[in-house]
Motif scaffolding. Structure first.
Motif, short mmCIF file in Angstrom:
data_model
loop_
_atom_site.label_atom_id
_atom_site.label_comp_id
_atom_site.label_asym_id
_atom_site.label_seq_id
_atom_site.Cartn_x
_atom_site.Cartn_y
_atom_site.Cartn_z
N ARG A 265 38.79 69.46 59.79
CA ARG A 265 39.80 68.62 59.12
C ARG A 265 40.13 67.27 59.85
NH1 ARG A 265 39.66 70.11 53.97
NH2 ARG A 265 40.00 72.41 53.68
N ALA A 266 40.29 67.72 61.24
CA ALA A 266 40.56 66.34 62.16
C ALA A 266 39.57 65.30 61.91
CB ALA A 266 40.62 66.71 63.48
N LEU A 267 38.21 65.50 61.76
CA LEU A 267 37.18 64.53 61.46
C LEU A 267 37.36 63.92 60.09
CD1 LEU A 267 34.65 62.85 62.27
CD2 LEU A 267 33.21 64.92 61.71
N GLU A 268 37.67 64.88 59.11
CA GLU A 268 37.90 64.44 57.93
C GLU A 268 38.91 63.45 57.70
OE1 GLU A 268 38.70 66.69 53.63
OE2 GLU A 268 39.65 67.47 55.11
N ARG A 269 40.12 63.64 58.33
CA ARG A 269 41.34 62.77 58.29
C ARG A 269 40.78 61.30 59.02
NH1 ARG A 269 44.03 67.44 59.67
NH2 ARG A 269 43.95 67.07 61.66
N ASN A 270 40.04 61.60 60.02
CA ASN A 270 39.73 60.30 60.67
C ASN A 270 38.77 59.48 59.75
OD1 ASN A 270 37.29 58.75 62.43
ND2 ASN A 270 38.90 59.21 63.95
#
Length: 442
Positions: A265-270
């Motif tokens: 999810r962190a990469l998704e938000r990025n």
């Protein structure tokens, strides 16, 4: 055998293009029967855009070959190699001259050696006449090339098709048109995708993606670069980016499941922030513990303990119990080795970019087929061929190109067989018909 080589020098500015196989320029090719007993092969080699190291040389050998007619002894296609032409850099040319003085001629029998330098880039007119033989009916002329360095080591390059040898006149009336009809392939959507792995770093027990932490700047740059290669090209449209987060197997399964999802999810938000993407474009999932990756590593590198660990993975369904059993092998030595050498690579995020190549108009296709034919589907290439007029040289060339680009497409092979007959290339027609029969039998 008649030989006719004309060499004239062309002065050009230093080119920035390297002399690689795909940049060799061979033009104005002709292969024809010039009398009842002679076949002529001629073409022009244009070196004006080449770069060639002074110690290297390129040998160009034309070959008449008939893939539809095999030698009765060897079973190989019948062929005849014509005299070679050799382009040599300045130092290599001088070395060849010294060898000629020692041996009286070129050691390998190639006498047509031309000097190449940055200031003098020759254009070579090649013409050879050879005795006509029956097996040459419907054959093709190819150029086979080989780079050589100063140590004599060689690198054989791919074959270039030059021309077809027309069928001998007395045989034309004996070849019937194949009982086939031209067909048009359906226009299909051109979907493509690629998958990459990213090894992002997170602080222990955290899932916040820090852009300036450890190797994250370079990893994020690689992700952005791969996405930009599609996003910034006007012929592509990104359909979806899917992200899958993975954790390594140490620790509790519940904790790893939570951590792998949070990091994906962190990469998704990025990416959402970097590219202003919506939820319809991004899809996110996770794999709690990357056991599949561990098994793949073991099978690739095959350490002495490989089978013991693989047996535990296969025979222990509960992931926490599986982790405990591996930790117990040899007092934890193997586990510690895996923990330091293998597990960091299992903590990864995989992302897949699914994209579509836009449909091309005939006008666009005429340009794309010369520069990026791999971006076209069968239907687009066929419509471009039709635009040049049935029976034209360009029509024939593109229909043949379609057959080579889609070797398992029955419609492509069907059409190539018909067009080969119409152009009098009966050797190629027989080859396509055989390929069509092989496809039907599969």
């Amino acid at each position: 055998m008649r030989k006719n080589y004309i060499l004239y020098m062309v002065m050009v500015a230093l080119a920035t293009v390297s002399a690689r196989a795909q940049e060799i320029s061979i033009k104005e090719t002709t292969a024809r029967k010039v009398s009842d007993d002679k076949v002529e092969v001629s073409f022009r080699i244009d070196c004006s855009d080449w770069q060639l190291s002074s110690r290297r040389q390129l040998t160009i050998t034309p070959v008449i070959v008939n893939y539809a007619d095999s030698d009765s002894i060897s079973g190989m296609p019948r062929l005849l190699a014509l005299p070679s032409v050799r382009m040599a850099g300045k130092n290599r040319y001088r070395m060849n001259e010294r060898r000629e003085k020692l041996y009286g001629s070129s050691p390998d029998g190639t006498s047509n050696v031309f000097r190449f330098s940055k200031k003098h880039r020759p254009v070579i007119e090649y013409s050879e006449t050879v005795p006509a033989e029956k097996w040459m009916s419907g054959a093709r002329v190819e150029v086979r090339r080989e780079w050589q360095g100063c140590a004599g080591c060689g690198e054989v390059l791919d074959v270039i098709f030059l021309a077809d040898v027309p069928l001998f006149e007395e045989e034309k009336d004996m070849v019937e048109r194949p009982h086939l009809e031209l067909m048009v392939a359906e226009a299909v959507e051109k979907r493509r995708s690629f998958t990459r792995s990213a090894y992002l770093n997170f602080k222990v027990g955290q899932s916040v993606l820090l852009a300036d932490y450890m190797n994250n700047p370079s990893e994020l740059a690689r992700i952005y670069s791969s996405i930009d290669s599609i996003r910034n090209d006007e012929i592509y449209r990104i359909d979806e980016i899917s992200i899958v987060g993975y954790s390594s197997p140490e620790g509790s399964y519940a904790s790893n499941a939570r951590l792998s999802e949070q990091r994906a999810r962190a990469l998704e938000r990025n990416l959402k922030q970097a590219y202003k993407l919506d939820d319809r474009t991004l899809r996110c999932s996770s794999v709690a513990e990357n056991w599949e990756g561990l098994a793949a590593w073991l099978e690739e590198y095959r350490p002495s303990y490989m089978q013991r660990v693989l047996d535990i993975i296969e025979q222990t369904p509960n992931p926490d119990a599986r982790d405990a059993k591996i930790r117990a092998i040899d007092g934890g030595k193997i586990y510690n080795a895996l923990l330091s050498e293998v597990y960091p690579g299992l903590r990864q995020v995989k992302y897949t970019v699914n994209y579509v190549i836009i449909p091309f108009t005939v006008e666009q296709g005429r340009e794309i087929i010369r520069t990026r034919p791999d971006k076209m589907n069968h239907n687009e290439m066929y419509r471009v061929a039709e635009s040049y007029g049935k029976g034209s040289e360009e029509y024939y060339r593109i229909i043949r190109m379609i057959a080579e680009r889609f070797p398992d497409d029955r419609i492509a092979i069907n059409n190539a067989a018909i067009v080969a007959w119409e152009m009098g290339d009966y050797g190629a027609m027989r080859m396509y018909l055989k390929r069509l029969e092989d496809l039907k039998a599969e």
